[in-house]
Scaffold this motif. Structure first.
Motif, short mmCIF file in Angstrom:
data_model
loop_
_atom_site.label_atom_id
_atom_site.label_comp_id
_atom_site.label_asym_id
_atom_site.label_seq_id
_atom_site.Cartn_x
_atom_site.Cartn_y
_atom_site.Cartn_z
N ASN A 162 0.78 -1.17 0.00
CA ASN A 162 0.16 -0.04 0.00
C ASN A 162 1.02 1.32 -0.07
OD1 ASN A 162 -2.49 1.97 0.48
ND2 ASN A 162 -1.28 2.04 2.45
N ILE A 163 1.10 1.89 -1.22
CA ILE A 163 1.82 3.03 -1.19
C ILE A 163 1.20 4.47 -0.75
CG2 ILE A 163 3.15 4.39 -2.73
CD1 ILE A 163 4.14 1.48 -2.19
N GLY A 164 1.80 4.66 0.29
CA GLY A 164 1.05 5.79 1.12
C GLY A 164 1.56 7.25 0.53
N LEU A 165 1.65 8.28 1.34
CA LEU A 165 1.75 9.50 0.76
C LEU A 165 3.23 10.08 1.41
CD1 LEU A 165 -1.68 11.17 2.31
CD2 LEU A 165 -0.88 10.67 -0.14
N GLU A 166 4.15 9.12 1.60
CA GLU A 166 5.65 9.58 1.90
C GLU A 166 6.10 9.83 0.52
OE1 GLU A 166 4.08 6.63 2.39
OE2 GLU A 166 4.56 6.10 4.78
N GLU A 167 7.47 10.42 0.53
CA GLU A 167 8.38 10.70 -0.70
C GLU A 167 8.47 9.28 -1.33
OE1 GLU A 167 8.60 13.55 -2.06
OE2 GLU A 167 7.68 14.81 -0.21
N PRO A 168 8.20 9.36 -2.35
CA PRO A 168 8.37 8.12 -3.11
C PRO A 168 9.90 7.72 -3.32
CG PRO A 168 7.52 9.63 -4.76
CD PRO A 168 7.35 10.33 -3.26
N GLU A 169 10.77 8.82 -3.40
CA GLU A 169 12.27 8.30 -3.35
C GLU A 169 12.66 7.67 -1.79
OE1 GLU A 169 11.46 11.71 -3.65
OE2 GLU A 169 10.98 11.17 -5.66
N ASP A 170 12.02 8.06 -0.93
CA ASP A 170 12.08 7.43 0.59
C ASP A 170 11.83 6.12 0.53
OD1 ASP A 170 13.40 10.03 1.28
OD2 ASP A 170 11.53 10.80 2.26
N LEU A 171 10.73 5.99 -0.15
CA LEU A 171 10.01 4.68 -0.14
C LEU A 171 10.97 3.48 -0.97
CD1 LEU A 171 6.19 5.45 -0.43
CD2 LEU A 171 7.37 4.41 1.57
N LEU A 172 11.34 4.11 -2.19
CA LEU A 172 12.23 3.18 -3.02
C LEU A 172 13.64 2.85 -2.16
CD1 LEU A 172 12.37 4.77 -6.36
CD2 LEU A 172 11.24 2.65 -5.58
N ALA A 173 14.08 3.92 -1.46
CA ALA A 173 15.20 3.47 -0.67
C ALA A 173 14.96 2.67 0.36
CB ALA A 173 15.78 4.93 -0.08
N ASP A 174 13.84 2.71 1.05
CA ASP A 174 13.79 1.79 2.00
C ASP A 174 13.50 0.57 1.61
OD1 ASP A 174 12.83 1.04 4.72
OD2 ASP A 174 10.91 1.12 4.23
N LEU A 175 12.80 0.28 0.28
CA LEU A 175 12.80 -1.10 -0.27
C LEU A 175 14.04 -1.57 -0.75
CD1 LEU A 175 9.60 -0.70 -2.36
CD2 LEU A 175 9.78 -2.25 -0.43
N ALA A 176 14.99 -0.79 -1.63
CA ALA A 176 16.20 -1.14 -1.74
C ALA A 176 17.06 -1.86 -0.55
CB ALA A 176 16.91 -0.12 -2.58
N ASP A 177 17.06 -1.00 0.49
CA ASP A 177 17.88 -1.51 1.77
C ASP A 177 17.36 -2.63 2.43
OD1 ASP A 177 19.17 0.90 1.59
OD2 ASP A 177 18.42 1.93 3.14
N GLY A 178 15.97 -2.73 2.71
CA GLY A 178 15.52 -3.78 3.57
C GLY A 178 15.07 -4.87 2.71
N PHE A 179 14.67 -4.68 1.62
CA PHE A 179 14.23 -5.80 0.58
C PHE A 179 15.32 -6.02 -0.45
CE2 PHE A 179 10.15 -7.52 -0.49
CZ PHE A 179 9.54 -7.76 0.95
N GLY A 180 16.50 -5.64 -0.34
CA GLY A 180 17.45 -5.70 -1.43
C GLY A 180 17.85 -7.14 -1.74
N MET A 181 18.06 -7.88 -0.45
CA MET A 181 18.36 -9.43 -0.72
C MET A 181 17.29 -10.46 -1.33
SD MET A 181 17.98 -10.89 3.24
CE MET A 181 17.06 -12.24 3.28
N LEU A 182 16.33 -9.83 -1.28
CA LEU A 182 15.05 -10.64 -2.01
C LEU A 182 15.04 -10.27 -3.79
CD1 LEU A 182 12.14 -11.09 0.21
CD2 LEU A 182 14.51 -12.24 0.18
N ILE A 183 15.19 -8.80 -3.82
CA ILE A 183 14.76 -8.34 -5.07
C ILE A 183 15.97 -7.98 -5.99
CG2 ILE A 183 12.51 -7.45 -4.52
CD1 ILE A 183 13.47 -4.89 -4.51
#
Ligand SMILES: Cc1ncc(COP(=O)(O)O)c(C=O)c1O
Length: 389
Positions: free
Chosen positions: A365-386
């Protein structure tokens, strides 16, 4: 008169003599609604009173929200409920009875399906499932006693779309009532009634409420079925608290602005995910790769912030937990449509065949945060899966 009684009586008698004009309408909350005289009271007893006679008779705050949504949806009548699932259950039960058959899509919200599977049979109503991408082939599923068809387009987990126009044309010829849960698209991006649907259902808890702090639902009904639904709602004495209706009404003011942002950010993030080697399929109706993208183009005028993706390989629960727990901005939770970005992950279970069956679906569910911050979060936390294909 006792001092406290005197002061309260003064406030009461002067209650409307010093009104203040606020931008947002005042809140009406109450059980007793007073009549101006005994004649009006007697009228109410004969069911002839045109005014509001009781707290469950939809006080003005509730009526204001219903009226705004009715107009947005282009319907004849709107009624609001204490939750989205309450709206679905009431819509279904208003139009089925002993001996009837109901069809619902296999991608419908789980508790909607559970109601059909566990509760309706007790009242002699049988239900069977439709493929989530059903269209004119619905003819193969109709029975002589089919009374209602419940659609959800797109489904909020696997995002298949139904051919709404083909289905409603067939249903209308046979006098079958169609209902569609349009919570994903909101009343701004899909107009179910204009596509022939009889009842448009929303979980107001999602985008309309917008901040994940209310539970509410709504049903807007075409002229053909409005009286029956109004009577059923009244007979059940359903109502929704004023605070909830007021927040829902406030949500409508900012819905278009919020939705544009949800839409843009979700598309940015979904596109980025598509480019990651460890991501399998991105399930987003606005993407040309989506199997029913043509239906989205034909029927919808926008997309919201909820979509899902699969991974190129399956990971253990421990690996998934490590990745998900590492996220900083994405919280783990179900009810989408709010300002906070959320993630869920689950293996798809379906009754009918499904291309995703047994696969892990990650839903964002993509909220109202800055999309660049969300991308960075996914790249950091989820990096090993994706990042590894
Ligand atoms: C598609 C859909 N419809 C209805 C509901 C039920 O809404 P509520 O949470 O307001 O009961 C949900 C909840 O997640 C949903 O996803």
């Amino acid at each position: 008169m006792h001092e406290a009684s005197r002061i309260l009586q003064t406030i009461w008698t002067e209650r409307d003599t010093t009104p203040a004009t606020t931008i947002h309408p005042p809140l009406y909350r109450g059980s007793t609604v007073l009549f101006n005289n005994y004649e009006e009271f007697c009228q109410a007893g004969r069911n002839e009173y045109p005014g509001i006679s009781y707290g469950t008779d939809r006080l003005p705050t509730q009526r204001q929200f219903e009226e705004a949504l009715r107009e947005l949806e282009g319907g004849a009548l709107c009624r609001v409920f204490p939750s989205g699932i309450h709206a679905v259950q009431t819509a279904l039960s208003a139009f089925v009875g002993q001996g009837d058959h109901l069809l619902l899509c296999d991608n419908a919200y789980g508790p909607s399906q559970r109601f059909c599977r566990k509760i309706l049979p007790r009242f002699g109503v049988e239900s069977t499932l439709l493929p989530p991408d059903v269209g004119a082939d619905i003819l193969d599923h109709l029975r002589p006693n089919t009374r209602v068809i419940l659609l959800e387009s797109p489904g909020s987990l696997t995002f298949e779309l139904q051919d709404i126009q083909a289905i409603t044309a067939i249903a209308r010829e046979r006098g079958i009532v169609t209902m569609l849960d349009a919570s994903w698209a909101t009343p701004l991006y899909l107009k179910p009634l204009a596509l022939g649907v009889d009842l448009s259902i929303h979980s107001v808890s999602k985008y309309i409420g917008g901040y994940s702090d209310i539970l509410a639902g709504a049903v807007t009904v075409s002229a053909r079925h409005a009286q029956r639904f109004a009577d059923y709602y009244k007979d059940l004495e359903i109502y929704t608290p004023a605070e909830i209706c007021s927040l829902a009404l406030r949500g409508l003011h900012s819905l278009a602005t919020r939705l544009r942002r949800h839409e843009e950010s979700a598309i940015t993030i979904a596109r980025w995910l598509q480019g990651q080697p460890g991501v399998g399929e991105v399930l987003h109706p606005a993407f040309p790769e989506h199997p029913q993208h043509w239906l989205w183009r034909r029927d919808f005028s926008g997309s919201s912030g909820l979509f899902a993706f699969t991974l190129t390989r399956e990971y253990s629960d421990v690996q998934l937990a490590t990745a998900i727990n590492a996220l900083q901005l994405f919280a783990i939770g179900y009810s989408w449509g709010g300002s906070k970005s959320l993630i869920t992950a689950s293996r798809v279970r379906r009754n009918l065949t499904c291309r995703y069956r047994g696969k892990t679906l990650i839903r964002l569910n993509i909220g109202l945060e800055e999309p660049e911050d969300l991308l960075a979060d996914l790249a950091d936390g989820f990096g090993m899966l994706i990042s590894n294909g």
